[in-house]
Design a protein around this motif. Sequence first.
Motif, PDB file in Angstrom:
ATOM      1  N   GLY A  60       0.790  -1.221   0.000  1.00 12.45           N
ATOM      2  CA  GLY A  60       0.000   0.000   0.000  1.00 12.45           C
ATOM      3  C   GLY A  60       0.822   1.271   0.000  1.00 12.45           C
ATOM      4  N   ARG A  61       1.998   1.265   0.589  1.00 15.02           N
ATOM      5  CA  ARG A  61       2.798   2.489   0.617  1.00 15.02           C
ATOM      6  C   ARG A  61       3.439   2.707  -0.737  1.00 15.02           C
ATOM      7  NH1 ARG A  61       6.552   3.680   5.096  1.00 15.02           N
ATOM      8  NH2 ARG A  61       5.874   5.759   4.602  1.00 15.02           N
ATOM      9  N   GLY A  62       3.308   3.909  -1.250  1.00 14.53           N
ATOM     10  CA  GLY A  62       3.912   4.267  -2.509  1.00 14.53           C
ATOM     11  C   GLY A  62       3.083   3.908  -3.724  1.00 14.53           C
ATOM     12  N   ARG A  63       2.006   3.167  -3.558  1.00 17.31           N
ATOM     13  CA  ARG A  63       1.139   2.830  -4.686  1.00 17.31           C
ATOM     14  C   ARG A  63       0.296   4.040  -5.057  1.00 17.31           C
ATOM     15  NH1 ARG A  63      -1.763  -2.901  -3.372  1.00 17.31           N
ATOM     16  NH2 ARG A  63       0.103  -4.101  -2.985  1.00 17.31           N
ATOM     17  N   THR A  64      -0.027   4.164  -6.328  1.00 21.01           N
ATOM     18  CA  THR A  64      -0.924   5.241  -6.730  1.00 21.01           C
ATOM     19  C   THR A  64      -2.378   4.809  -6.616  1.00 21.01           C
ATOM     20  OG1 THR A  64      -0.746   4.568  -9.032  1.00 21.01           O
ATOM     21  CG2 THR A  64       0.735   6.319  -8.271  1.00 21.01           C
ATOM     22  N   GLU A  65      -2.659   3.508  -6.689  1.00 22.10           N
ATOM     23  CA  GLU A  65      -4.014   3.009  -6.528  1.00 22.10           C
ATOM     24  C   GLU A  65      -3.998   1.797  -5.612  1.00 22.10           C
ATOM     25  OE1 GLU A  65      -6.364   2.238  -9.933  1.00 22.10           O
ATOM     26  OE2 GLU A  65      -5.736   4.056 -10.946  1.00 22.10           O
ATOM     27  N   ILE A  66      -4.976   1.762  -4.746  1.00 20.43           N
ATOM     28  CA  ILE A  66      -5.138   0.639  -3.842  1.00 20.43           C
ATOM     29  C   ILE A  66      -6.548   0.130  -4.046  1.00 20.43           C
ATOM     30  CG2 ILE A  66      -5.230  -0.055  -1.417  1.00 20.43           C
ATOM     31  CD1 ILE A  66      -3.267   2.308  -0.910  1.00 20.43           C
ATOM     32  N   ASN A  67      -6.706  -1.151  -4.232  1.00 19.93           N
ATOM     33  CA  ASN A  67      -8.032  -1.689  -4.475  1.00 19.93           C
ATOM     34  C   ASN A  67      -8.915  -1.661  -3.247  1.00 19.93           C
ATOM     35  OD1 ASN A  67      -7.702  -2.201  -7.210  1.00 19.93           O
ATOM     36  ND2 ASN A  67      -6.746  -4.175  -6.815  1.00 19.93           N
ATOM     37  N   ALA A  92      -7.743   6.540  11.677  1.00 19.14           N
ATOM     38  CA  ALA A  92      -8.739   6.690  10.608  1.00 19.14           C
ATOM     39  C   ALA A  92      -9.054   8.152  10.317  1.00 19.14           C
ATOM     40  CB  ALA A  92     -10.028   5.952  10.982  1.00 19.14           C
ATOM     41  N   ARG A  93      -8.734   9.049  11.249  1.00 27.20           N
ATOM     42  CA  ARG A  93      -8.983  10.481  11.027  1.00 27.20           C
ATOM     43  C   ARG A  93      -7.888  11.142  10.204  1.00 27.20           C
ATOM     44  NH1 ARG A  93      -9.764  11.413  17.296  1.00 27.20           N
ATOM     45  NH2 ARG A  93      -7.982  10.016  17.142  1.00 27.20           N
ATOM     46  N   HIS A  94      -6.769  10.437  10.018  1.00 22.58           N
ATOM     47  CA  HIS A  94      -5.616  10.974   9.286  1.00 22.58           C
ATOM     48  C   HIS A  94      -5.009   9.851   8.450  1.00 22.58           C
ATOM     49  CE1 HIS A  94      -6.030  14.352  11.985  1.00 22.58           C
ATOM     50  NE2 HIS A  94      -5.969  13.520  12.997  1.00 22.58           N
ATOM     51  N   LEU A  95      -5.657   9.521   7.368  1.00 19.61           N
ATOM     52  CA  LEU A  95      -5.240   8.375   6.559  1.00 19.61           C
ATOM     53  C   LEU A  95      -4.003   8.689   5.726  1.00 19.61           C
ATOM     54  CD1 LEU A  95      -8.763   7.115   5.511  1.00 19.61           C
ATOM     55  CD2 LEU A  95      -7.210   6.111   7.201  1.00 19.61           C
ATOM     56  N   PRO A  96      -3.082   7.733   5.593  1.00 17.68           N
ATOM     57  CA  PRO A  96      -1.805   7.959   4.911  1.00 17.68           C
ATOM     58  C   PRO A  96      -1.862   7.695   3.406  1.00 17.68           C
ATOM     59  CG  PRO A  96      -1.800   5.800   5.883  1.00 17.68           C
ATOM     60  CD  PRO A  96      -3.121   6.437   6.264  1.00 17.68           C
ATOM     61  N   PHE A  97      -3.035   7.829   2.803  1.00 14.65           N
ATOM     62  CA  PHE A  97      -3.188   7.530   1.382  1.00 14.65           C
ATOM     63  C   PHE A  97      -3.403   8.815   0.597  1.00 14.65           C
ATOM     64  CE2 PHE A  97      -5.098   3.914   3.750  1.00 14.65           C
ATOM     65  CZ  PHE A  97      -4.114   2.991   3.485  1.00 14.65           C
ATOM     66  N   ARG A  98      -3.015   8.762  -0.665  1.00 11.24           N
ATOM     67  CA  ARG A  98      -3.202   9.915  -1.543  1.00 11.24           C
ATOM     68  C   ARG A  98      -4.686  10.162  -1.809  1.00 11.24           C
ATOM     69  NH1 ARG A  98       0.936   6.973  -4.077  1.00 11.24           N
ATOM     70  NH2 ARG A  98       2.937   7.963  -3.827  1.00 11.24           N
ATOM     71  N   PRO A  99      -5.062  11.404  -2.060  1.00  9.05           N
ATOM     72  CA  PRO A  99      -6.463  11.688  -2.402  1.00  9.05           C
ATOM     73  C   PRO A  99      -6.909  10.865  -3.612  1.00  9.05           C
ATOM     74  CG  PRO A  99      -5.313  13.722  -1.928  1.00  9.05           C
ATOM     75  CD  PRO A  99      -4.269  12.632  -1.963  1.00  9.05           C
ATOM     76  N   GLU A 100      -8.122  10.359  -3.540  1.00  6.04           N
ATOM     77  CA  GLU A 100      -8.764   9.591  -4.608  1.00  6.04           C
ATOM     78  C   GLU A 100      -7.900   8.430  -5.107  1.00  6.04           C
ATOM     79  OE1 GLU A 100     -10.730  11.815  -7.617  1.00  6.04           O
ATOM     80  OE2 GLU A 100     -11.641  13.170  -6.168  1.00  6.04           O
ATOM     81  N   SER A 101      -7.326   7.667  -4.159  1.00  9.80           N
ATOM     82  CA  SER A 101      -6.445   6.559  -4.533  1.00  9.80           C
ATOM     83  C   SER A 101      -7.005   5.188  -4.177  1.00  9.80           C
ATOM     84  CB  SER A 101      -5.079   6.731  -3.863  1.00  9.80           C
ATOM     85  OG  SER A 101      -5.220   6.701  -2.451  1.00  9.80           O
ATOM     86  N   ILE A 102      -8.143   5.122  -3.481  1.00 12.29           N
ATOM     87  CA  ILE A 102      -8.658   3.845  -3.003  1.00 12.29           C
ATOM     88  C   ILE A 102     -10.008   3.558  -3.651  1.00 12.29           C
ATOM     89  CG2 ILE A 102      -9.390   2.557  -0.965  1.00 12.29           C
ATOM     90  CD1 ILE A 102      -7.474   4.363   0.642  1.00 12.29           C
TER      91      ILE A 102
END
Length: 176
Positions: A20-27, A58-68
């Motif tokens: 999940g880290r560094g991926r641009t999309e996560i399913n 969950a209030r501060h997710l480490p994912f890029r916007p619109e990536s999941i």
Amino acid sequence: ARASRNRATASPRTQRGERGRGRTEINSVNLGCGYRYLPSYINVDVDEGNEADLVADARHLPFRPESIHDILLSHVLEHFTFQEARGVIAEIRVVLKRGGLLTLILPDLHVLAQRIIKGDDMDKHLSHVYGNSQETTWQIHKSGYTRETIHACLDNLIVEEDFSGGAEIRLRLRKS
């Protein structure tokens, strides 16, 4: 201020790798996984003692916007105050892709109250109201919802499917 916030604050679990880290999309993300590790998901939890791939709030997710594409939030929202829960849903909206799905599962206080009044398996139903073991502060329930009141937190997510049953509210929501 929101756009400038660093979104890479999670601690990866070394035994599970850095999926999940560094991926641009996560399913799929199992947010607030606790001890429910799902192999086909990125499992995220705030408690380092749980079965998580990533340790994050969950209030501060480490994912890029619109990536999941898909988020499972099963028996998590009730562990936050109503105000915090709105923040969790807002954060999910940020990281969820347009058209992405949120599966939300939580105790239905209306059904639980009816069962408690009947005196039907009091310990079991009270544990769903207040939280099961309460060994840590994250196991305590700080809020509760009925099918009607949960909609105040949903921040314009579209209900795709309501598959509620028993003492659970179960909704599949889509980000427009």
